[in-house]
Design a protein around this motif. Structure first.
Motif, PDB file in Angstrom:
ATOM      1  N   GLU A 249       0.721  -1.089  -0.061  1.00  0.00           N
ATOM      2  CA  GLU A 249      -0.096   0.051  -0.045  1.00  0.00           C
ATOM      3  C   GLU A 249       0.778   1.255  -0.026  1.00  0.00           C
ATOM      4  OE1 GLU A 249      -3.586   0.444   2.381  1.00  0.00           O
ATOM      5  OE2 GLU A 249      -3.058  -1.460   3.192  1.00  0.00           O
ATOM      6  N   ILE A 250       0.447   2.463  -0.847  1.00  0.00           N
ATOM      7  CA  ILE A 250       1.045   3.705  -0.565  1.00  0.00           C
ATOM      8  C   ILE A 250       0.180   4.492   0.618  1.00  0.00           C
ATOM      9  CG2 ILE A 250       1.541   5.852  -1.596  1.00  0.00           C
ATOM     10  CD1 ILE A 250       2.091   4.109  -4.260  1.00  0.00           C
ATOM     11  N   LYS A 251       0.579   4.397   1.596  1.00  0.00           N
ATOM     12  CA  LYS A 251      -0.027   5.074   2.588  1.00  0.00           C
ATOM     13  C   LYS A 251      -0.580   6.693   2.514  1.00  0.00           C
ATOM     14  CE  LYS A 251      -0.671   1.706   5.449  1.00  0.00           C
ATOM     15  NZ  LYS A 251      -2.025   1.234   5.926  1.00  0.00           N
ATOM     16  N   SER A 252       0.633   7.455   1.829  1.00  0.00           N
ATOM     17  CA  SER A 252       0.333   8.695   1.843  1.00  0.00           C
ATOM     18  C   SER A 252       1.439   9.269   0.792  1.00  0.00           C
ATOM     19  CB  SER A 252       0.472   9.804   3.005  1.00  0.00           C
ATOM     20  OG  SER A 252       1.761   9.630   3.729  1.00  0.00           O
ATOM     21  N   THR A 253       1.160  10.363   0.353  1.00  0.00           N
ATOM     22  CA  THR A 253       2.134  11.164  -0.600  1.00  0.00           C
ATOM     23  C   THR A 253       2.078  12.493  -0.151  1.00  0.00           C
ATOM     24  OG1 THR A 253       1.754   9.613  -2.401  1.00  0.00           O
ATOM     25  CG2 THR A 253       2.985  11.551  -3.103  1.00  0.00           C
ATOM     26  N   GLN A 254       3.196  13.113   0.000  1.00  0.00           N
ATOM     27  CA  GLN A 254       3.325  14.561   0.308  1.00  0.00           C
ATOM     28  C   GLN A 254       4.233  15.465  -0.552  1.00  0.00           C
ATOM     29  OE1 GLN A 254       4.661  14.734   4.428  1.00  0.00           O
ATOM     30  NE2 GLN A 254       2.704  13.425   5.242  1.00  0.00           N
ATOM     31  N   VAL A 255       3.585  16.144  -1.156  1.00  0.00           N
ATOM     32  CA  VAL A 255       4.636  17.072  -1.899  1.00  0.00           C
ATOM     33  C   VAL A 255       4.675  18.597  -1.372  1.00  0.00           C
ATOM     34  CG1 VAL A 255       4.905  18.238  -4.234  1.00  0.00           C
ATOM     35  CG2 VAL A 255       3.815  15.809  -4.080  1.00  0.00           C
ATOM     36  N   SER A 256       5.908  19.097  -0.994  1.00  0.00           N
ATOM     37  CA  SER A 256       6.216  20.308  -0.488  1.00  0.00           C
ATOM     38  C   SER A 256       7.095  21.277  -1.263  1.00  0.00           C
ATOM     39  CB  SER A 256       6.544  20.306   1.062  1.00  0.00           C
ATOM     40  OG  SER A 256       7.973  19.470   1.118  1.00  0.00           O
ATOM     41  N   ILE A 257       6.921  22.523  -1.122  1.00  0.00           N
ATOM     42  CA  ILE A 257       7.440  23.612  -1.983  1.00  0.00           C
ATOM     43  C   ILE A 257       8.237  24.418  -1.152  1.00  0.00           C
ATOM     44  CG2 ILE A 257       5.567  25.006  -2.427  1.00  0.00           C
ATOM     45  CD1 ILE A 257       6.863  25.450  -5.238  1.00  0.00           C
ATOM     46  N   TYR A 265      10.059  18.953  -3.047  1.00  0.00           N
ATOM     47  CA  TYR A 265      10.337  17.927  -1.926  1.00  0.00           C
ATOM     48  C   TYR A 265       9.302  16.840  -1.808  1.00  0.00           C
ATOM     49  CZ  TYR A 265      14.033  20.749  -0.135  1.00  0.00           C
ATOM     50  OH  TYR A 265      15.158  21.681   0.041  1.00  0.00           O
ATOM     51  N   VAL A 266       9.532  15.533  -2.165  1.00  0.00           N
ATOM     52  CA  VAL A 266       8.309  14.666  -2.527  1.00  0.00           C
ATOM     53  C   VAL A 266       8.639  13.548  -1.342  1.00  0.00           C
ATOM     54  CG1 VAL A 266       7.177  12.956  -3.978  1.00  0.00           C
ATOM     55  CG2 VAL A 266       8.019  14.869  -4.713  1.00  0.00           C
ATOM     56  N   THR A 267       7.799  13.219  -0.501  1.00  0.00           N
ATOM     57  CA  THR A 267       7.816  12.114   0.338  1.00  0.00           C
ATOM     58  C   THR A 267       6.792  11.099   0.214  1.00  0.00           C
ATOM     59  OG1 THR A 267       8.846  13.735   2.032  1.00  0.00           O
ATOM     60  CG2 THR A 267       7.994  11.613   2.832  1.00  0.00           C
ATOM     61  N   VAL A 268       7.317   9.624  -0.099  1.00  0.00           N
ATOM     62  CA  VAL A 268       6.051   8.787  -0.143  1.00  0.00           C
ATOM     63  C   VAL A 268       6.402   7.863   0.907  1.00  0.00           C
ATOM     64  CG1 VAL A 268       5.351   6.877  -1.711  1.00  0.00           C
ATOM     65  CG2 VAL A 268       6.591   8.969  -2.717  1.00  0.00           C
ATOM     66  N   VAL A 269       5.049   7.637   1.562  1.00  0.00           N
ATOM     67  CA  VAL A 269       5.097   6.635   2.818  1.00  0.00           C
ATOM     68  C   VAL A 269       4.519   5.331   2.351  1.00  0.00           C
ATOM     69  CG1 VAL A 269       4.308   6.147   5.034  1.00  0.00           C
ATOM     70  CG2 VAL A 269       5.103   8.582   4.426  1.00  0.00           C
ATOM     71  N   ILE A 270       5.083   4.348   2.424  1.00  0.00           N
ATOM     72  CA  ILE A 270       4.460   2.884   1.955  1.00  0.00           C
ATOM     73  C   ILE A 270       4.485   2.022   3.069  1.00  0.00           C
ATOM     74  CG2 ILE A 270       5.629   3.245  -0.248  1.00  0.00           C
ATOM     75  CD1 ILE A 270       7.639   1.429   0.468  1.00  0.00           C
ATOM     76  N   ASP A 271       3.546   0.769   2.881  1.00  0.00           N
ATOM     77  CA  ASP A 271       3.541  -0.342   3.788  1.00  0.00           C
ATOM     78  C   ASP A 271       3.726  -1.523   2.775  1.00  0.00           C
ATOM     79  OD1 ASP A 271       3.318  -2.271   5.611  1.00  0.00           O
ATOM     80  OD2 ASP A 271       0.987  -1.812   6.035  1.00  0.00           O
ATOM     81  N   GLU A 272       4.919  -2.229   2.970  1.00  0.00           N
ATOM     82  CA  GLU A 272       5.305  -3.290   2.022  1.00  0.00           C
ATOM     83  C   GLU A 272       4.419  -4.460   2.165  1.00  0.00           C
ATOM     84  OE1 GLU A 272       9.905  -2.530   1.321  1.00  0.00           O
ATOM     85  OE2 GLU A 272       9.582  -3.784   3.105  1.00  0.00           O
ATOM     86  N   GLY A 273       4.188  -4.770   3.425  1.00  0.00           N
ATOM     87  CA  GLY A 273       3.382  -6.183   3.814  1.00  0.00           C
ATOM     88  C   GLY A 273       4.553  -7.461   3.593  1.00  0.00           C
ATOM     89  N   ASP A 274       3.845  -8.604   3.515  1.00  0.00           N
ATOM     90  CA  ASP A 274       4.815  -9.588   3.407  1.00  0.00           C
ATOM     91  C   ASP A 274       4.695 -10.220   2.024  1.00  0.00           C
ATOM     92  OD1 ASP A 274       5.359  -9.617   6.040  1.00  0.00           O
ATOM     93  OD2 ASP A 274       3.529 -10.328   6.671  1.00  0.00           O
ATOM     94  N   PRO A 275       5.660 -10.970   1.516  1.00  0.00           N
ATOM     95  CA  PRO A 275       5.531 -11.553   0.161  1.00  0.00           C
ATOM     96  C   PRO A 275       4.757 -12.940   0.373  1.00  0.00           C
ATOM     97  CG  PRO A 275       7.805 -12.016   1.223  1.00  0.00           C
ATOM     98  CD  PRO A 275       7.175 -11.113   1.957  1.00  0.00           C
ATOM     99  N   TYR A 276       4.137 -13.121  -0.869  1.00  0.00           N
ATOM    100  CA  TYR A 276       3.258 -14.390  -1.242  1.00  0.00           C
ATOM    101  C   TYR A 276       3.544 -15.293  -2.353  1.00  0.00           C
ATOM    102  CZ  TYR A 276      -0.474 -12.297   2.162  1.00  0.00           C
ATOM    103  OH  TYR A 276      -1.010 -12.026   3.328  1.00  0.00           O
ATOM    104  N   ARG A 277       3.662 -16.436  -2.082  1.00  0.00           N
ATOM    105  CA  ARG A 277       4.116 -17.431  -2.964  1.00  0.00           C
ATOM    106  C   ARG A 277       2.768 -18.251  -3.538  1.00  0.00           C
ATOM    107  NH1 ARG A 277       9.580 -17.799  -3.694  1.00  0.00           N
ATOM    108  NH2 ARG A 277      10.789 -17.136  -1.803  1.00  0.00           N
ATOM    109  N   ILE A 278       2.747 -18.664  -4.947  1.00  0.00           N
ATOM    110  CA  ILE A 278       1.696 -19.205  -5.553  1.00  0.00           C
ATOM    111  C   ILE A 278       1.554 -20.404  -4.891  1.00  0.00           C
ATOM    112  CG2 ILE A 278       1.071 -20.139  -7.741  1.00  0.00           C
ATOM    113  CD1 ILE A 278       2.435 -17.792  -9.073  1.00  0.00           C
TER     114      ILE A 278
END
Length: 776
Positions: A249-257, A265-278
Motif C-alpha cells: 500500500e501507498i499510505k500517503s504522498t506529500q509534496v512540499s515546496i 520535496y516529495v515524500t512517499v510513505v509505503i507499507d510493504e506487507g509480506d511476500p506471497y508465493r503461489i
C-alpha cells in the motif's frame, strides 16, 4: 434595555419614500391583470428580437399579472445575453427594456511559452471565451483559475495570470490575458519511508522524476508534474506486486515546496506487507479449447513469488488464443485466493469464451480510386471464416504497407440479431497515387543531383506500379522506365520489367580515370513466402561500354577482355521486413540477401553475393538502438578469374564508414593512387537514435543519433598494379560521431560529424559530411 426607534414620530423619511416609489413603478404598471396585445423589446443592438421571443415564457394573447413578470426577467437573465432586464406596460403592450452584454471583439494571449497559443485558444473556446461570443466575467475568472492549475501541474508555481478587459465601440470588448510563467520548480529530493525489503536507491529507480542530473536538460526528470508522479507511484506499486507483495500500500504522498517556490520535496510513505508465493494454479469455466493448449500460456509456477505482471500477461495470451480461434468476445478473469496465515495465493483463471464468431461480410470504405480487389487480396481475414484477431491485425498491416493510404482502420461490429456473427469494416483514407516530382540536391560524393520522375504507384486503381525517371549528377546520369504488377497471379506472385541506361564517370565519383555506359533490359518475378518476407528471381541483359582513360589497371583490363561486353545476369534475392515503419523505425529488422551471376556464355563471367541486415530495438519510449551490417563478396569464373574491377564494392562516406571520404577506403592503384574498391566488403554500424527534445512536428521528422562505424573493402586476388591486396581484419577502419536526419519540407537532409579513430597514412578523411535531396 429599551430599543431606540429609528423614527420615533412614525414618519417615513423622504429619500426612503422616493426609493420605494421608483422600485415599485414598473410593478405598479403591471399591477392590473391584462391581456398582451403586442410585445416590444427596447435596447437591442446585436441580438435579433426573434431570439428574445424564443426565450420568453409568454406570448401575444396571454394574460399577464404580478406573478408572471418575475419569470420573464429570470428567463431572459438565464440566456446570458443581458446585463439588465426591465418589464413595463404601455397600455396592452408588454415592453421589455434590456441592456446587452458586450461581445468579445478580440482575444490576445501574451507571455505563454510552456503552453502553445493554439492549444490555449482551443481550450478557451471550449469554455466559452471566443471572438464573437458574449462576454461573461465569471467565465474569464474561471479561465484564470484553470490556467493557474495547468501551470501548477507543470511545476510552475510562481505563475501569474492577469486579464484586462478594454471596452470598444459598438458595445464590444477586447480581452488581454497576460501570463508570467516564472521558473519551473525543480525536484530537490524524493524520500521513501517504510521500505524494508528493498533499498531506497532501488525503489527510486522506478521513478522518472528525481533530482537534477546531467541529462535533465533532455529528460526533464527534475520538473515536477502531478501526472508524472502518479505514473511513478503506479510503477512503484507494480514493482512490489510483481515481487509477491500483494498487500503493498501507498499510505500517503506529500509534496512540499520551498518558500521561494523553486524547490520541491516529495515524500512517499509505503507499507510493504509480506511476500506471497503461489500455492496452486487452476483453469475454470468453459475454455472451449483443450487445456493442454492453454496451460503452456500461463507463465506461473507453484512455489514461486506471485507476479501481477505474469498473471496479467498469461490472461492476455489466453484471451488472444481464444480470439484467434474465433471467440471474439472471450473474457478471461483472474481470481487470486489469498491465505493470510501461510502467505500463499492460489490463482484461478476463469475462462468465458462466449459464442464462436463468424465473419459475415468484409466491407471496404473510402477507396474511391482503388479497386476493391486491390484491398481484398491483402486481407487475411476472409468472409464466412472464423473470426481471428491476429488475421485482422495482419490484414491492417498489409494494407498499410501498400503505401496507397494515409490511414487504415478496421472495426468489427457485431451483426444485429446474430450473436455469433460480426462484420469486418475496413476504412481507408486514400492519398494521391501519382507523383510528379522534380528536385535538386547536393551530395559530397556526387555533387549536384538533378532528378525528375513520373510515378504511378497505383495505376488506374489496379495496384500496379509504373514509373519513368531520370537523375543526373557530375558522376552519374541515369534514365529508367519500370513496370511492376505485384499480383501477376492471384497467389501474389509479382512480375516486373525494367529498361535503364546509366553513364558513370568514376573519375568524378572515386577519382579513378575510367567510365562506363551501361544499358539494361530485364524482367523479374517475386514470390511471397510469408507476410513479411519475399523471394525473387530476375534475368537481365546488360550491355557495357568501358572507357579506360589513363588508368593502367583499366588499360590492362581492356587489353585482356576488350571494352564492350554483352552479359546475361541471373539474380535471386530474399528479403524480410518486420519494421514498424519504413521511415525512422523503432522496432523490427530489415534483411536482404542477393545473389547475381553472369551466365556462362556472357562476355564477362562473374558472380556477386550481398547480405544486409539492420536491427532496431526500442530501449525506452524515446531511444532506439540500431545494429547494422553489410557483407558482400564477388569473384570471376570460367575464362575470367577475378571480379571485373568496375563491379567492385566500395566503402567510406555518409552511407558507409563515416569520417572518410566517399568510396576512398581499401586498395589503391599503384600508378595513380586512386581507390579501386575490392571484391570483399565488410561494413557495420552501431547507433543510438532519439527524437529531439523540442517536441512538436520535429518529433516525427527529425532524428538525432550517436554512432560507431566500422568497415573496409579488400581485394583478395594478388595484382601487381594494386597496393595492399589480401584480406586482413587489421585493415578495418573505425569512427564515432553524431548524426542528424531531417525530413525537411524541401527534401531529405542528413548531416554527420564523425571522428576517425584509427586513421592511417594515405587515408582521405572528412569529419563533416552531409547529403541533401537523398533518402536515408
Amino acid at each position: 434595555m429599551r430599543a431606540i426607534s429609528p423614527n420615533p414620530r412614525g414618519r417615513v423619511r423622504r429619500p426612503t419614500l422616493l426609493f420605494a416609489l421608483l422600485l415599485a413603478f414598473p410593478l405598479s404598471a403591471l399591477a392590473e391583470v391584462f391581456q398582451i396585445a403586442d410585445i416590444r423589446v427596447e435596447g437591442l443592438q446585436r441580438i435579433a428580437p426573434g431570439t428574445v421571443f424564443n426565450y420568453l415564457p409568454v406570448q401575444v394573447g396571454d394574460t399577464v399579472g404580478d406573478g408572471v413578470t418575475g419569470g420573464i426577467i429570470r428567463s431572459l437573465y438565464r440566456t446570458g445575453f443581458f446585463d439588465d432586464v426591465r418589464v413595463e406596460r404601455d397600455g396592452n403592450v408588454l415592453v421589455l427594456w434590456v441592456r446587452e452584454r458586450p461581445a468579445i471583439a478580440e482575444i490576445e494571449i501574451v507571455g505563454n511559452k510552456d503552453i502553445e497559443t493554439e492549444a490555449l485558444d482551443s481550450a478557451l473556446a471550449d469554455i466559452g471565451l471566443k471572438e464573437g461570443r458574449v462576454f461573461n466575467r465569471s467565465v474569464l475568472d474561471r479561465i484564470e483559475q484553470e490556467l493557474e492549475r495547468q501551470y501548477f501541474a507543470r511545476g510552475k508555481y510562481g505563475v501569474l495570470v492577469q486579464s484586462t478587459v478594454s471596452p470598444l465601440e459598438r458595445n464590444r470588448v477586447a480581452v488581454r490575458i497576460e501570463i508570467t510563467e516564472g521558473l519551473t520548480a525543480r525536484i530537490k529530493q524524493i524520500n521513501i519511508i517504510g521500505n524494508d525489503a528493498f533499498s531506497e536507491k532501488a525503489l527510486r529507480k522506478q521513478f522518472e522524476l528525481g533530482p537534477t542530473r546531467w541529462s535533465s536538460f533532455y529528460s526533464k526528470n527534475d520538473q515536477y508534474s502531478k501526472q508524472k508522479l502518479a505514473g511513478d507511484l503506479e510503477r512503484l506499486r507494480a514493482f512490489y506486486l510483481d515481487r509477491g507483495y500483494i498487500k503493498f500500500e501507498i499510505k500517503s504522498t506529500q509534496v512540499s515546496i520551498s518558500a521561494d517556490k523553486k524547490e520541491i520535496y516529495v515524500t512517499v510513505v509505503i507499507d510493504e506487507g509480506d511476500p506471497y508465493r503461489i500455492s496452486d494454479i487452476q483453469l475454470a469455466g468453459e475454455p472451449s479449447v483443450p487445456t493442454e493448449k492453454l496451460f503452456p500460456l500461463i507463465e506461473l509456477k507453484r512455489g514461486e513469488l506471485f507476479s501481477r505482471k505474469h498473471v496479467t500477461e498469461s490472461a492476455e495470451r489466453i484471451s488472444n488464443l481464444l480470439g484467434d480461434e474465433g471467440y471474439a468476445f472471450a473474457n478471461v478473469n483472474t481470481v487470486p485466493e489469498i491465505d493470510e496465515a501461510s502467505h500463499e495465493v492460489a490463482v484461478t483463471f476463469f475462462v468465458d469464451p462466449g459464442k464462436r464468431v463468424y465473419v459475415r461480410r468484409v466491407n471496404m470504405k473510402g477507396n474511391t480510386r482503388t479497386r476493391d480487389e486491390v484491398l481484398r487480396r491483402e486481407m487475411r481475414q476472409l468472409e464466412t471464416a472464423w473470426f481471428s484477431a491476429d488475421l485482422v491485425r495482419k490484414s491492417r498491416e498489409r494494407l498499410q504497407r501498400l503505401g496507397y493510404f494515409d490511414d487504415v482502420s478496421i472495426e468489427t461490429p457485431p451483426v444485429a440479431g446474430s450473436p455469433d456473427q460480426v462484420d469486418v469494416d475496413v476504412t481507408v483514407e486514400e492519398k494521391p497515387a501519382g507523383n510528379l516530382a522534380a528536385g535538386i540536391g547536393f551530395s559530397q560524393s556526387q555533387g549536384i543531383l538533378l532528378n525528375a520522375s513520373v510515378t504511378q504507384n497505383n495505376f488506374l486503381g489496379t495496384g500496379k506500379r509504373v514509373g519513368l525517371a531520370f537523375n543526373t549528377s557530375t558522376a552519374n546520369r541515369r534514365y529508367q522506365l519500370a513496370y511492376t504488377n505485384p499480383y501477376y497471379t492471384v497467389d501474389g506472385i509479382s512480375r516486373g520489367f525494367n529498361l535503364s541506361y546509366q553513364e558513370t564517370d568514376f573519375d568524378e565519383l572515386i577519382g579513378a580515370d575510367y567510365s562506363t555506359d551501361v544499358g539494361i533490359a530485364g524482367f523479374s518475378f517475386g514470390l511471397p513466402i510469408s507476410d513479411i518476407s519475399r523471394a525473387g528471381l530476375g534475368l537481365r541483359y546488360q550491355y557495357t561500354d568501358f572507357s579506360p582513360g589513363e588508368s593502367e589497371l583499366a588499360e590492362e583490363f581492356v587489353a585482356r577482355n576488350g571494352h564492350t561486353f554483352n552479359d546475361f545476369v541471373l539474380s535471386a534475392n530474399y528479403s524480410s521486413d518486420s519494421r514498424d515503419t519504413a521511415l525512422f523505425p523503432t522496432r523490427g529488422s530489415l534483411r536482404t540477401l542477393r545473389a547475381e551471376i553472369a551466365l556462362p556464355g556472357s562476355d564477362l563471367e562473374y558472380y556477386k553475393l550481398t547480405y544486409k541486415e539492420r536491427l532496431y530495438v526500442p530501449l525506452t519510449s524515446r531511444f532506439v538502438f540500431s545494429l547494422s551490417g553489410d557483407l558482400a563478396y564477388g569473384d570471376g569464373y570460367g575464362e575470367i578469374d577475378y571480379l571485373p574491377f568496375f563491379e567492385n564494392f566500395y566503402a567510406g562516406g555518409p552511407r558507409s564508414v563515416r569520417g572518410w571520404q566517399a568510396n576512398t577506403l581499401g586498395p589503391r592503384e599503384l600508378s595513380t593512387n586512386d581507390p579501386v574498391g575490392g571484391n570483399l566488403k565488410l561494413v557495420g554500424s552501431i547507433e543510438l537514435f532519439a527524437p529531439p527534445p523540442v517536441g512538436g512536428d520535429f518529433e516525427k521528422t527529425l532524428r538525432l543519433g550517436a554512432f560507431f562505424d566500422f568497415g573496409n573493402v579488400w581485394l583478395t586476388d594478388d595484382s601487381s598494379l594494386v597496393d595492399n591486396t589480401g584480406f586482413d581484419l587489421g585493415d578495418l577502419r573505425y569512427s564515432a560521431g553524431l548524426s542528424v536526419s531531417w525530413l525537411s519540407p524541401v527534401g531529405a537532409l542528413s548531416v554527420s560529424i564523425a571522428y576517425p579513430l584509427n586513421e592511417k597514412d594515405g587515408d582521405e578523411t572528412q569529419v563533416f559530411q552531409f547529403g541533401f535531396g537523398q533518402t536515408f
